[in-house]
Design an enzyme around this catalytic site. Structure first.
Site, PDB file in Angstrom:
ATOM      1  N   HIS A   1       0.816  -1.217   0.000  1.00  0.00           N
ATOM      2  CA  HIS A   1       0.000   0.000   0.000  1.00  0.00           C
ATOM      3  C   HIS A   1       0.849   1.265   0.000  1.00  0.00           C
ATOM      4  O   HIS A   1       0.480   2.282   0.585  1.00  0.00           O
ATOM      5  CB  HIS A   1      -0.997   0.007   1.169  1.00  0.00           C
ATOM      6  CG  HIS A   1      -2.121  -0.957   0.945  1.00  0.00           C
ATOM      7  ND1 HIS A   1      -1.984  -2.313   1.107  1.00  0.00           N
ATOM      8  CD2 HIS A   1      -3.397  -0.766   0.535  1.00  0.00           C
ATOM      9  CE1 HIS A   1      -3.136  -2.905   0.817  1.00  0.00           C
ATOM     10  NE2 HIS A   1      -4.003  -2.001   0.459  1.00  0.00           N
TER      11      HIS A   1
ATOM     12  N   GLU B   1       4.638  -9.104 -11.654  1.00  0.00           N
ATOM     13  CA  GLU B   1       3.992  -7.793 -11.718  1.00  0.00           C
ATOM     14  C   GLU B   1       2.556  -7.955 -12.214  1.00  0.00           C
ATOM     15  O   GLU B   1       1.658  -7.214 -11.828  1.00  0.00           O
ATOM     16  CB  GLU B   1       4.776  -6.842 -12.620  1.00  0.00           C
ATOM     17  CG  GLU B   1       4.335  -5.395 -12.500  1.00  0.00           C
ATOM     18  CD  GLU B   1       5.308  -4.445 -13.150  1.00  0.00           C
ATOM     19  OE1 GLU B   1       6.017  -3.731 -12.416  1.00  0.00           O
ATOM     20  OE2 GLU B   1       5.384  -4.430 -14.396  1.00  0.00           O
TER      21      GLU B   1
END
Ligand code: NI
Length: 136
Positions: free
Chosen positions: A81, A125
């Site tokens: 985050h 990714e």
């Protein structure tokens, strides 16, 4: 006899791929949508693999609980985050491509693991795009 122990992990993070010393047009031609000035996010998946001898006393190559705690303290707490470009000091002057991220993760984990253990880190990714680094 060497055995590999692996642990999966996950973090969500934002980034932007660009070089401040290039024009916007050049960044756009190389990095495309990843050069979006307002950043974009990924759900990163990680596999951390540790290879070594089995300890004859414990039967472990590495205590997975300790490996899990290292991944949390060194990687998840720093990256999850977060905006990699802004929040993570390692990327202040380093473009946060998957390639550079996997090297940073490897270096952070290598620094805390027993030096007798070989390490390989694979970073996804996207489900289809992933990179690996083992210190070579
Ligand atoms: Ni991206």
């Amino acid at each position: 006899m060497k055995v590999t122990v692996s642990r999966k992990a996950h973090f969500n993070a934002a980034h932007r791929l660009y070089r401040p010393d290039w024009s916007f047009e050049k960044n756009d031609s190389i990095f495309g949508k990843c050069n979006n000035p307002n950043f974009h996010g990924h759900n990163y998946d990680l596999t951390v693999s540790v290879t070594g001898d089995i300890d004859p006393e414990t039967g472990y190559v590495v205590d997975v609980k300790i490996l899990k705690d290292f991944i949390k303290s060194e990687i998840e707490d720093s990256f999850d985050h977060k905006n990699l470009n802004i929040d993570v000091p390692e990327f202040k002057n380093l473009n946060p491509t998957a390639e550079n991220i996997v090297v940073v993760i490897y270096d952070k984990l290598k620094a805390v693991l027993d030096s007798n253990l070989a390490l390989e880190v694979t970073l996804f990714e996207t489900p289809r795009n992933f990179v690996s680094y083992s210190g070579l």
